[in-house]
Every structure is written in structure tokens, then in C-alpha cells.
Scaffold this active site. Sequence first.
Site, short mmCIF file in Angstrom:
data_model
loop_
_atom_site.label_atom_id
_atom_site.label_comp_id
_atom_site.label_asym_id
_atom_site.label_seq_id
_atom_site.Cartn_x
_atom_site.Cartn_y
_atom_site.Cartn_z
N THR A 14 57.66 101.06 17.23
CA THR A 14 57.60 100.80 18.66
C THR A 14 58.59 101.67 19.42
O THR A 14 58.34 102.07 20.55
CB THR A 14 57.91 99.31 18.91
OG1 THR A 14 57.04 98.52 18.11
CG2 THR A 14 57.72 98.93 20.37
N ASP A 128 58.02 89.89 19.04
CA ASP A 128 56.98 90.91 18.88
C ASP A 128 56.43 90.89 17.45
O ASP A 128 56.23 91.94 16.84
CB ASP A 128 57.56 92.30 19.23
CG ASP A 128 56.46 93.36 19.39
OD1 ASP A 128 55.31 92.99 19.74
OD2 ASP A 128 56.75 94.55 19.16
#
EC number: 2.7.11.22
Length: 302
Positions: A14, A128
Site C-alpha cells: 500500500t 485495513d
Amino acid sequence: MDDYLKIEKIGEGTYGVVYKGRNKTTGQVVAMKKIRLESEEEGVPSTAVREISLLKELQHPNVVRLLDVLMQESKLYLVFEFLSMDLKKYLDSIPSGQFMDPMLVKSYLYQILEGILFCHCRRVLHRDLKPQNLLIDNKGVIKLADFGLARAFGVPVRVYTHEVVTLWYRAPEVLLGASRYSTPVDVWSIGTIFAELATKKPLFHGDSEIDQLFRIFRTLGTPNNEVWPDVESLPDYKNTFPKWKSGNLASTVKNLDKNGIDLLTKMLIYDPPKRISARQAMTHPYFDDLDKSTLPASNLKI
């Protein structure tokens, strides 16, 4: 940085490129994540460094260990223990028409809950969770990666490669713009991953925030203040949302038994305080026939 040798690029996370590396002194193979920060000029914010340094304390058999935090010019490198396989790759490798062994689904889910409970007890949220940051070894162990990074660096809308960050595992309170949320966001994500372990398919695979919400609503019904107090006052709730009736999870997630569906239903309760906690989930009858003594965290008390 001089202590480590970069071996090869293994992926894109990410926040930046991920390399396989080796500690020159010990020979330990590691994963090195280069964190690209939005404001390159200012260097690394001290708050982020503080947050990240705290994560070195999170030591649990089901949490990927942060070994080192390195600074090089304006870049931050996070050095983690190395695991070569993630859950997404593993699910993709199961041949068409075949599914994960139901006992392995159970074992993985239990271990994910052990890892999340350990972090929740230390007031660390993940925020997440997704199959890509659940890493597995060849001994049946699963570990949660990238804990606490969301708080240190924020959750970007896009990965630095401009790939959109997935919404499929995101809790409805986050999608509806709640400014304050807590540990139930991770339980929701684990619920959606539980369904995917059983079926190999994402439970709610939206391609935008509104599509994501509507996919959830079509399956679980459109929430209102009756089932979820004050949902109608969340920033992104609209009274014009179509009013879907609650469907049947069992018909969507066919490979789970009665206990499995009951646990999944409790993990996907709309109202966050009513959603089952990780600790409660671990005592659910679904796990009664799991031999917990063989699991890596069996001798730990949380």
C-alpha cells in the site's frame, strides 16, 4: 541500512515497494518495506516514527514481527519477518471446483482472531485487513501483517502505483463516514475474510464506495436507526438509499455449517457495539471441534 542486503523486489504494498532482503550479520531473510510518504520534502513525520516504533513491541505468533525501523534520507524502511505466501495467492492457487479444507478455514479464522485480539488488547487497530496482508507459512500458521500502519501513515485512497485501495473488507461505519470508530471495524473485515475462506470469492466486491455499500445492503438489508442507532446521522448516509430487505447469508455463503453462519452473522452486525468482539468470537461453538493445542499461540494467555 548497511546491515541489510536487498535481494529482489517482491511486490508493491500500500505504501511502497517491498523487497526481500537479508540481514548481513545473522543471515535472517526479511521483508523490507520502503514507505513512500506524500510530503517527501519534509522527510518522515516524527509522529509516524513514534507510532511505528511502538509496533516493535507487538510480539505474537500470529502477528508478522516488525524487526527494525530504518531511516535513509527522507525514506523510511520497515523490516519485517519474511513469509513467502499471502492468503490471496493461496486462495487463487486452489483449483477450480475445489475449496479450502473446512478444518483449515476454522484454524485460520481462529488464528486471525488470536492475532487481532492480542493487538486490540494493546489498543492497536489494524483498519485495513484483507487477504493480501494475511501471510501464511507451510506449517498451517497464518499471521497478520501491516498492523498499525494505517494509523501511522493514514489509509490512502490509492496505492502509490495508482491502483485503488480495495474497499471490499471495509466496515460500513467507515464507508458511511464515521469519524470515530474502534475495534469492531477489524471484526467486520475478518467476517468478510471468513466468508472468502469458505467460498474463495469476496463477499462484497464493490468498485466504488457507493457500490460497496449497496452490495452490503442488498445482502444484509439497508440499515436504519432501528437496527443501528444513529446510522441515519452519519455523514454519508442518505435517506434516498434504496430500502433493501435483509437477505439470507446462508444462501450466499454455501460452504459454512450452521455454527459457521451463526458466527459470520454476528461478525457482520451493523451496529458496531453489538458486533461480536474477537474475544467472544473465539469462544463460539463453531470452534468447539478445533484442536487449539496445536496452534502456535496455544500457551499464551491474552
